[in-house]
Design a protein around this motif. Structure first.
Motif, PDB file in Angstrom:
ATOM      1  N   LEU A   1      -8.099  15.786  20.312  1.00  0.00           N
ATOM      2  CA  LEU A   1      -7.807  14.450  19.795  1.00  0.00           C
ATOM      3  C   LEU A   1      -6.660  14.496  18.789  1.00  0.00           C
ATOM      4  O   LEU A   1      -5.716  13.700  18.863  1.00  0.00           O
ATOM      5  CB  LEU A   1      -9.047  13.853  19.125  1.00  0.00           C
ATOM      6  N   ARG A   2      -6.737  15.407  17.824  1.00  0.00           N
ATOM      7  CA  ARG A   2      -5.689  15.476  16.799  1.00  0.00           C
ATOM      8  C   ARG A   2      -4.321  15.738  17.425  1.00  0.00           C
ATOM      9  O   ARG A   2      -3.309  15.180  16.995  1.00  0.00           O
ATOM     10  CB  ARG A   2      -6.006  16.572  15.775  1.00  0.00           C
ATOM     11  N   ALA A   3      -4.292  16.577  18.450  1.00  0.00           N
ATOM     12  CA  ALA A   3      -3.017  16.960  19.054  1.00  0.00           C
ATOM     13  C   ALA A   3      -2.455  15.890  19.984  1.00  0.00           C
ATOM     14  O   ALA A   3      -1.233  15.678  20.031  1.00  0.00           O
ATOM     15  CB  ALA A   3      -3.187  18.274  19.820  1.00  0.00           C
ATOM     16  N   GLN A   4      -3.332  15.200  20.715  1.00  0.00           N
ATOM     17  CA  GLN A   4      -2.846  14.331  21.791  1.00  0.00           C
ATOM     18  C   GLN A   4      -3.176  12.855  21.620  1.00  0.00           C
ATOM     19  O   GLN A   4      -2.413  11.992  22.059  1.00  0.00           O
ATOM     20  CB  GLN A   4      -3.416  14.822  23.129  1.00  0.00           C
ATOM     21  N   ARG A   5      -4.321  12.543  21.012  1.00  0.00           N
ATOM     22  CA  ARG A   5      -4.711  11.139  20.895  1.00  0.00           C
ATOM     23  C   ARG A   5      -5.534  10.953  19.616  1.00  0.00           C
ATOM     24  O   ARG A   5      -6.758  10.798  19.668  1.00  0.00           O
ATOM     25  CB  ARG A   5      -5.507  10.701  22.124  1.00  0.00           C
ATOM     26  N   PRO A   6      -4.877  10.954  18.464  1.00  0.00           N
ATOM     27  CA  PRO A   6      -5.606  10.883  17.189  1.00  0.00           C
ATOM     28  C   PRO A   6      -6.402   9.602  16.986  1.00  0.00           C
ATOM     29  O   PRO A   6      -7.293   9.559  16.128  1.00  0.00           O
ATOM     30  CB  PRO A   6      -4.492  11.004  16.144  1.00  0.00           C
ATOM     31  N   VAL A   7      -6.082   8.574  17.752  1.00  0.00           N
ATOM     32  CA  VAL A   7      -6.879   7.343  17.737  1.00  0.00           C
ATOM     33  C   VAL A   7      -7.361   7.106  19.164  1.00  0.00           C
ATOM     34  O   VAL A   7      -6.560   6.854  20.060  1.00  0.00           O
ATOM     35  CB  VAL A   7      -6.060   6.135  17.243  1.00  0.00           C
ATOM     36  N   LEU A   8      -8.663   7.230  19.363  1.00  0.00           N
ATOM     37  CA  LEU A   8      -9.237   7.092  20.707  1.00  0.00           C
ATOM     38  C   LEU A   8     -10.072   5.820  20.752  1.00  0.00           C
ATOM     39  O   LEU A   8     -11.077   5.695  20.044  1.00  0.00           O
ATOM     40  CB  LEU A   8     -10.103   8.306  21.040  1.00  0.00           C
ATOM     41  N   GLN A   9      -9.654   4.888  21.588  1.00  0.00           N
ATOM     42  CA  GLN A   9     -10.359   3.615  21.699  1.00  0.00           C
ATOM     43  C   GLN A   9     -11.339   3.657  22.869  1.00  0.00           C
ATOM     44  O   GLN A   9     -10.985   4.059  23.977  1.00  0.00           O
ATOM     45  CB  GLN A   9      -9.355   2.481  21.873  1.00  0.00           C
ATOM     46  N   THR A  10     -12.578   3.234  22.600  1.00  0.00           N
ATOM     47  CA  THR A  10     -13.612   3.157  23.628  1.00  0.00           C
ATOM     48  C   THR A  10     -14.204   1.752  23.585  1.00  0.00           C
ATOM     49  O   THR A  10     -13.970   1.006  22.626  1.00  0.00           O
ATOM     50  CB  THR A  10     -14.734   4.191  23.380  1.00  0.00           C
TER      51      THR A  10
END
Length: 455
Positions: free
Chosen positions: A38-47
């Motif tokens: 997550l930190r490397a590729q998508r630090p904000v993940l929406q579900t």
């Protein structure tokens, strides 16, 4: 070695399957790998259920914006209604929160900390001595030592030990582990609410009696003690002795303190805050201590280092090892908030995202503690780290009220256990509450069998 691609699995899943996947990964022993991606590729993940935030800078930023990222989800759990202010923790940067947290921080006098640590060491050593080489660690130690502190230092005396533990347990469970993001069954959700309601009635009744007892003893008997004090002083001087100052406790201190009516800290509010001391002390401490001890037992080299520091009575060195261990096994990997207004996170970055009003956010505090922005080589155990980047006690306006008590309580409890000779466990911590939820693990350690050599 090929690393698992969590985000590819997430993107490939049906929309209604995405958040359950995320929840599964967060609960797994491999969650640090998920957080790293997550930190490397998508630090904000929406579900569909919530938005996850993984980077240190963003987590710290959002925890300092209580009017935007609110504790509204706490309100129904902490007694806030149209006619009842409830507990201060369910308020965001308003007059009540500022006033009562300030008062309570002052009354929790940090000058008491050495005496608190001594009392904890005494209670812990006594329990372990009586155990004679074998103990069910969670219920007989991890919950009992903070419970004794609640009675002795916080002043919630005249109560049944198991009642205090139950009151803390169900309040913690409902407030922090019975939210929409927990995906519990209707049966479990309703059962937790029901148990919370039962213990709340018991706690309110107990606090009412406690306040009445303390008012009588402090304000009426205090006058009698004042009359008798002068003759006692004269007698002590006559025999060349010095009177030892009588130690008070938090509830007595709260009742003794007099505030102008405009301060709005009535006896009712004293009682509410006395209950808050209990709720925040027992179950959180129990979890921290149990998980830290298991962490060291599973790593013999670190266990030996910690033992050596404990034997040398290197308090600072030993405590630093405990806080670093809790970075790996925190009480919770995240803190949740509810968004009160649209907010743009990560401005100017590749992950800039608008979080809409009404969104539940999961601020991944454990991920933040493994962010290289906060710590160099974060995957390595290093007790020399700056604890100011550690989220074990939260961060910002809602940082734990009892932080400084916990700073003494938790390491001393761990220390007394690690000093035992040839300490071993019979299996791992069990998180299953067999009485209420026998079919699934819960959020809290429930059983952990330890044994050691008695000389």
């Amino acid at each position: 070695m090929q690393h698992r691609d969590y985000l590819s699995e997430f993107d490939a899943a049906l929309e209604n399957e995405r958040y359950p996947l995320v929840q599964q990964w967060i609960k797994s022993e491999h969650r640090l790998a998920f957080f790293a991606q997550l930190r490397a590729q998508r630090p904000v993940l929406q579900t569909p259920q919530c938005t996850l935030v993984a980077n240190y800078v963003d987590v710290a930023d959002m925890l300092q914006l209580p009017k935007t990222f609110t504790v509204d989800l706490y309100k129904p759990k902490m007694g806030v209604t149209a006619t009842d202010a409830g507990y201060l923790m369910a308020h965001d940067d308003d007059a009540l929160h500022y006033r009562e947290k300030s008062i309570m921080q002052g009354l929790l006098n940090r000058d008491d900390l050495p005496a608190i640590r001594q009392q904890v060491a005494k209670n812990a050593a006594s329990i372990l001595h009586k155990a004679k080489g074998e103990i069910e660690f969670v219920n007989q130690y991890c919950r009992m030592v903070p419970m004794l502190l609640v009675q002795q230092y916080f002043g919630l005396d005249g109560s049944d030990e198991q009642d205090l533990i139950r009151w803390s347990y169900w309040n913690q469970y409902d407030a922090f582990h019975n939210q929409p993001i927990d995906l519990l069954s209707d049966r479990d959700h309703d059962l937790i609410i029901s148990e919370h309601a039962k213990v709340s009635e018991e706690l309110v009744a107990y606090i009412a009696v406690l306040m009445a007892r303390k008012v009588v003893s402090v304000r009426l008997l205090g006058l009698l003690q004042l009359v008798l004090k002068l003759p006692a002083i004269l007698l002590y001087r006559l025999f060349g002795m010095t009177m030892k100052p009588k130690r008070d406790n938090m509830v007595v201190r709260m009742v003794k303190s007099t505030f102008a009516s405009d301060v709005d800290f009535s006896l009712v509010r004293v009682g509410v805050n006395a209950g808050g001391l209990l709720i925040g002390a027992i179950e959180t401490t129990s979890q921290a201590v149990a998980q830290t001890v298991q962490f060291f037992l599973q790593r013999p080299e670190l266990l030996q280092q910690a033992k050596n520091l404990a034997r040398e009575n290197d308090v600072a060195g030993f405590d630093a090892m405990v806080w670093e261990a809790l970075r790996f096994v925190p009480i919770s990997p995240d803190i949740f908030r509810k968004t009160a207004a649209d907010y743009d996170i990560g401005l100017g970055t590749f992950y800039q995202t608008r979080i809409k009003k009404g969104t539940i956010v999961r601020l991944l505090t454990q991920s933040a503690m493994f962010d290289s922005f906060a710590y160099q080589k974060p995957d390595i155990f290093n007790p020399q780290r700056d604890v100011n980047h550690n989220f074990v006690f939260g961060y910002g306006p809602h940082q734990c009220l009892g932080k400084y008590v916990g700073i003494e309580l938790i390491p001393e409890m761990v220390k007394q256990v690690l000093l035992l000779e040839n300490l071993q466990s019979k299996g791992d911590i069990c998180y299953v509450n067999q009485q209420f939820f026998p079919d699934r693990p819960g959020p809290f350690p429930e059983k952990y069998q330890l044994h050691w050599q008695v000389s």
